[in-house]
Scaffold this active site. Structure first.
Site, mmCIF file in Angstrom:
data_model
loop_
_atom_site.group_PDB
_atom_site.id
_atom_site.type_symbol
_atom_site.label_atom_id
_atom_site.label_comp_id
_atom_site.label_asym_id
_atom_site.label_seq_id
_atom_site.Cartn_x
_atom_site.Cartn_y
_atom_site.Cartn_z
ATOM 1 N N ASP A 255 0.354 -0.970 0.085
ATOM 2 C CA ASP A 255 0.252 0.067 0.006
ATOM 3 C C ASP A 255 1.328 1.110 0.145
ATOM 4 O O ASP A 255 1.857 1.298 0.713
ATOM 5 C CB ASP A 255 -0.874 0.252 1.370
ATOM 6 N N THR A 256 0.202 2.404 -0.162
ATOM 7 C CA THR A 256 0.864 3.551 -0.479
ATOM 8 C C THR A 256 1.841 3.947 0.640
ATOM 9 O O THR A 256 3.002 4.612 0.710
ATOM 10 C CB THR A 256 -0.014 4.813 -1.136
#
Length: 327
Positions: free
Chosen positions: A192-193
Site C-alpha cells: 500500500d502507498t
C-alpha cells in the site's frame, strides 16, 4: 655569299642527322631541349602550356540521385547465408554461463569440469556442449540461471509511492523508477502507498505469478511500529488467526524486535498476500500500525538497501526465487 648559305644549310642538316643518329644508337628519345616543334606548337611546347578542359557541371538533382543510390546500397542488410550442412546449433554452454554473470569463460569451464552444471536435469561434464538458453533449463549448484532476456530488480519503495507502474492521478509510482528500460516491467505483488520496503520488478510472467499465488506460500516479513504495552500472548493470537471481514488471517511468525517505553518494533511473517493484511491484523488485535516496512520477500532480504534505490538481482538470488516456487 651563295657558298655561305649552302654551308649553313649543310650544317643544319648535319646537326639534325647527328641527333637522329644519336637516337638510333642509344635508343633513347632526345632531351626536351633537343626536341623540334612544328609551327603551331604541340602539347608542352615552350611558352604555350596546354589548357585542361573543364568537366561539365552536374546538376543538384543528379548529385542527389547518386547520394540516394549510395545510401540505399549501404543500408541493405547482409543476406543470411544458409547454415553449412552439419553445423551445430545453439551457444556454447560456458558462454551462456559467463553471460549470466557466473564468471569468465575459463571459470565457467571449471564449473562444468566440477560437475556443478545441469542442462534439462542432466549433469554436463564435457566441454563445448551447445544449448538454447531460451528453451533449455540450465542450473548451477541446483539453482536455475537467469536467461539474458529476463530482468529482475529489487526496489526499496519509499512511503508515498503508489505500487503500480502508472498512476492516472499523476502521483509518484513504481514506473518512475524504470522509465529508461526498453523492456516493459511489472511489479510482483503490491504494497500500500504508505508501506515501505522490498518490492520486486520483472518481466518474467510465470515467476511473478507463482511468487504471488497462495498455492506456493512464499513468505513475506514486515517490521511494524506499534504502541504498547502489548500482552505476552499477542504472538499466539496472531498465529492462531485473527478474524477479518474477508476471513481468518494467520501469521507464520511473530517476535518483538525492539522496545523503548511504549514504542514497540515487532516482526510479523506470513505467506498471505491480501490487501493491507498486516495492518488489518494488528489493528483488529488492538494495535494500529504507525509505520510498516517489508524486509523480506521469500529468500530475498532488504538488507542495507537505501530507500528509493533500485538494484538488479544477482543470478544466485534469481535462482533462489525460482527454486522457491519450483521453477
Amino acid at each position: 655569299m651563295r657558298s655561305s648559305g649552302n654551308n649553313s644549310n649543310r650544317n643544319h642538316r648535319g646537326a639534325g642527322n647527328g641527333r637522329d643518329d644519336k637516337q638510333k644508337r642509344t635508343g633513347k628519345p632526345p632531351r626536351p631541349e633537343e626536341r623540334r616543334y612544328g609551327k603551331q606548337g604541340g602539347p608542352g611546347a615552350p611558352g604555350k602550356p596546354a589548357r585542361k578542359r573543364a568537366a561539365p557541371a552536374r546538376s543538384r538533382e543528379y548529385d542527389a540521385q547518386i547520394e540516394e543510390r549510395n545510401r540505399a546500397r549501404h543500408s541493405k542488410q547482409a543476406p543470411k547465408l544458409p547454415k553449412t550442412h552439419g553445423e551445430p546449433e545453439g551457444e556454447r554452454l560456458q558462454k551462456v554461463l559467463a553471460r549470466a554473470g557466473l564468471g569468465s569463460r575459463r571459470a565457467c569451464e571449471e564449473l562444468i569440469d566440477q560437475a556443478r552444471v545441469e542442462v534439462n536435469g542432466r549433469i554436463v561434464t564435457e566441454q563445448g556442449r551447445r544449448v538454447d538458453p531460451d528453451k533449455d533449463e540450465i542450473k548451477v549448484d541446483g539453482l536455475t540461471i537467469a536467461s539474458q532476456s529476463y530482468l529482475f530488480f529489487a526496489l526499496n519503495k519509499p512511503a508515498g509511492v503508489v505500487a503500480s507502474m502508472e498512476d492516472p492521478e499523476g502521483r509518484q509510482c513504481l514506473g518512475d523508477y524504470v522509465q529508461n528500460r526498453e523492456t516493459r516491467l511489472f511489479h510482483v505483488g503490491r504494497l500500500d502507498t504508505e508501506t515501505e520496503g522490498l518490492i520486486l520488478l520483472t518481466n518474467h510472467g510465470e515467476l511473478a505469478h507463482r511468487l504471488t499465488h497462495p498455492r506456493y506460500g512464499v513468505k513475506k516479513s514486515y517490521l511494524a511500529a506499534i504502541r504498547g504495552p502489548i500482552p505476552r500472548d499477542l504472538g499466539k493470537r496472531l498465529k492462531d488467526g485473527i478474524k477479518l471481514e474477508d476471513g481468518y488471517a494467520r501469521a507464520d511468525h511473530f517476535k518483538v524486535v525492539e522496545n523503548t517505553g511504549n514504542n514497540y518494533l515487532v516482526e510479523v511473517s506470513l505467506h498471505e498476500g491480501r490487501k493491507h493484511i498486516v495492518r488489518r491484523m494488528l489493528a483488529e488485535a488492538g494495535f494500529p500500525v504507525d509505520k510498516l516496512v517489508r524486509t523480506h520477500f521469500g529468500p530475498l532480504a532488504l538488507g542495507s538497501q537505501k530507500s528509493g534505490w533500485l538494484r538488479r538481482l544477482t543470478n544466485t538470488e534469481v535462482g533462489q526465487l525460482m527454486r522457491e516456487v519450483g521453477l
